[in-house]
Design a protein around this motif. Structure first.
Motif, mmCIF file in Angstrom:
data_model
loop_
_atom_site.group_PDB
_atom_site.id
_atom_site.type_symbol
_atom_site.label_atom_id
_atom_site.label_comp_id
_atom_site.label_asym_id
_atom_site.label_seq_id
_atom_site.Cartn_x
_atom_site.Cartn_y
_atom_site.Cartn_z
ATOM 1 N N THR A 171 0.842 -1.201 0.000
ATOM 2 C CA THR A 171 0.000 0.000 0.000
ATOM 3 C C THR A 171 0.875 1.248 0.000
ATOM 4 O O THR A 171 1.782 1.372 0.823
ATOM 5 N N TYR B 12 -1.474 6.470 10.098
ATOM 6 C CA TYR B 12 -2.014 5.350 9.325
ATOM 7 C C TYR B 12 -2.652 4.335 10.265
ATOM 8 O O TYR B 12 -2.082 3.962 11.277
ATOM 9 N N GLY C 287 -4.400 1.439 8.803
ATOM 10 C CA GLY C 287 -4.841 0.374 7.917
ATOM 11 C C GLY C 287 -4.616 -0.999 8.511
ATOM 12 O O GLY C 287 -4.086 -1.163 9.616
ATOM 13 N N LYS C 288 -5.032 -2.037 7.760
ATOM 14 C CA LYS C 288 -4.871 -3.407 8.197
ATOM 15 C C LYS C 288 -3.389 -3.790 8.198
ATOM 16 O O LYS C 288 -2.607 -3.250 7.428
#
Length: 545
Positions: free
Chosen positions: A447, A458, A460-461
């Protein structure tokens, strides 16, 4: 399932015994049903002759019962036929199994006979060989014993530089560069030898100078409980001289070297003598060099033993190191992960004899060897292998000076506490073509983040993320914001590969990549694929021809 099948077969066999009786009954049923069908009208009118209505209903009920029984017995006959076929198949399979077992037994007996015959022949040959060499071996043992007793009696083995190429112990030597601080040097030696194997890694403690206390300390490790240890003493005279860079060559304008320049020159000259002794004098194929003020991990030797094979497999590998400049605890998590780097590491590294022969001719014996060896004309596009989690950590020097870099970065280095069995791992992925394709795929699929500030926010996963930087100044800015060492090594970010720095950041694996990384790596990956296709096409042509 097999046992259940046998139970069914047993029941089926018992039923088969009564088959004739069953068929007779079925025929009787059919005759009775035919008779009833003829003599019983389907609808008997009132006052008609024949059976009464109640009697006819009773006969119809009995007829239905006979039909149901007939259908049940017919179904049973089908099952009997199925079980008979199954039993026949099982009997055939058991017969084949017995034949195969007998064949295997016969083959095993034949092999045992052959093995015994071969063994007897080998015993006869060994007896002949032993008879021929017994005299020579006894003489050699006596000679070795006399030399050992003489050395122990006179303690000549305690003297430095006493080995020859023929008497040097086998394995991968570990050369330790000593400092003048006895206490710290003992810590380094103790940390190293606590996990050292009994054989395979002879330790050479190298002394630069003739300080008596240092010599005694080194010699104290050469024996333990009146037994020789796999530890040896090297000693070299201090001939280091250096001048301040840029000073004129004339005697009148020559300036004395600063303390830092003199220290770098001293270590460079000392290192040259260690490597020359291990490679040129003792003939080792590979050698490990360990700086002072270091602590070593328990799997230090397992790591170097496994990675030593990479030199023969990939000529693009010039060294293996136990050090990772970005190995701070918050950035290094996986003890089993290894990487390539274009930057020659600072501490605890291994090179082979081929690389030494290449660089020794113009080695800077009175200069900074690290800055010299990191130049492009020395590395020639080659790389070093480093672990994600360091196998050495560095202690703080007690000498006066600026310890900011140590306090900010080096003191936070994580020393591995989870031993890894590298010998069981396939390390071929570290070969340049394979590693390039591997890293290219990871970075490409990660990403993309727009800035370092977006990294801090951040959410995110867990997975792979990447952050691009522009030029060296861009990397310095990103590294300072994240908390990585920002001092470049010959223009390269520390521990980087083709400008790419790989670290753990929280639950993510972060790739800090230079702009244009994809084009550069894609070119190499594509060239590898084209080369593989060319090889396959050539082989196909050869097969067709």
């Amino acid at each position: 399932g097999y046992g259940h099948g046998l139970d069914k077969m047993t029941r089926a066999s018992s039923i088969v015994g009564n088959t004739r009786c069953l068929i007779t009954q079925l025929v009787s049923c059919l005759v009775l049903m035919t008779a009833l069908h003829i003599y019983i009208p389907r609808a008997c009118p009132k006052n008609s002759k024949g059976l009464s209505e109640s009697a006819a209903q009773d006969l119809q009920t009995e007829l239905k019962a006979y039909r149901a029984r007939f259908e049940s017995e017919a179904e049973m006959l089908k099952k009997i036929n199925y079980y008979q076929r199954t039993e026949e198949n099982l009997n055939a399979a058991m017969g084949e199994k017995d034949a195969l077992i007998q064949e295997l037994r016969d083959s095993l007996k034949d092999l045992e006979i052959r093995f015994n015959d071969t063994r007897e022949d080998e015993k006869d040959d060994n007896k002949d060989d032993q008879a021929k060499s017994s005299d020579n071996s006894e003489e050699d043992k006596k000679a070795e014993q006399e030399v050992e007793e003489d050395q122990m009696k006179n303690q000549t083995f305690l003297l430095p530089n006493r080995l020859t190429r023929e008497s040097a112990p086998v394995g991968i030597p570990v050369g330790i560069i000593t400092d003048s601080n006895l206490k710290e040097q003992k810590k380094t030696i103790e940390s190293l030898i606590k996990g050292i194997p009994a054989t395979g890694f002879p330790v050479f403690i190298s002394q630069y100078g003739t300080e008596n206390e240092m010599s005694k300390m080194i010699q104290s490790y050469l024996m333990k409980d009146k037994s020789r240890q796999n530890i040896y003493h090297l000693q070299f005279s201090n001939t280091t001289t250096a001048t301040t860079p840029g000073a004129s060559s004339s005697a009148s304008s020559t300036k004395p070297a600063t303390a830092s320049v003199l220290s770098a020159a001293r270590r460079s000259n000392h290192l040259y003598r260690i490597l020359s002794t291990l490679f040129d004098s003792y003939g080792y194929a590979q050698a490990i060099v360990l700086d002072d003020y270091l602590d070593t991990a328990f799997d230090f030797f397992d790591y170097f033993q496994a990675t030593s094979k990479l030199f023969e497999k990939d000529p693009s590998i010039m060294c293996v190191s136990a050090w990772n400049e970005n190995g701070q605890a918050e950035f290094a998590k996986d003890s089993g992960t290894l990487h390539r780097t274009d930057v020659f590491p600072d501490y605890a590294w291994m090179i082979d004899a081929d690389f030494w022969r290449e660089v020794k001719t113009d080695w800077p014996q009175h200069g900074d060897w690290k800055a010299w060896i990191r130049t492009r004309d020395k590395s020639k596009g080659r790389s070093c292998v480093i672990p994600e989690v360091c196998r050495v950590s560095v202690r703080k020097r007690s000498a006066a000076g600026d310890h900011t870099y140590y306090d900010q970065y080096l003191s936070k280095i994580k020393l591995n506490k989870n031993p890894v069995k590298f010998a069981t791992m396939d390390l071929d992925f570290l070969k340049k073509p394979t590693y390039n394709a591997y890293i290219y795929g990871l970075v490409r699929d990660s990403t993309n983040l727009t800035s370092a500030s977006s990294l801090q926010n951040y959410r995110g996963k867990p997975g792979d993320i990447k952050l691009e930087y522009e030029g060296t100044s861009g990397y310095v800015s990103v590294s300072r914001m994240i908390g990585l060492p920002s001092v470049l090594k010959d223009g390269h970010p520390p521990a980087s590969y083709q400008g790419i720095v790989i670290i753990r950041y929280g639950t993510w694996r972060l790739f800090i990549v230079p702009q244009g990384w994809e084009k550069r790596m894609y070119t190499e990956v594509k060239a590898r694929k084209d080369s593989e296709k060319s090889v396959i096409a050539t082989e196909d042509k050869k097969e067709k021809s």
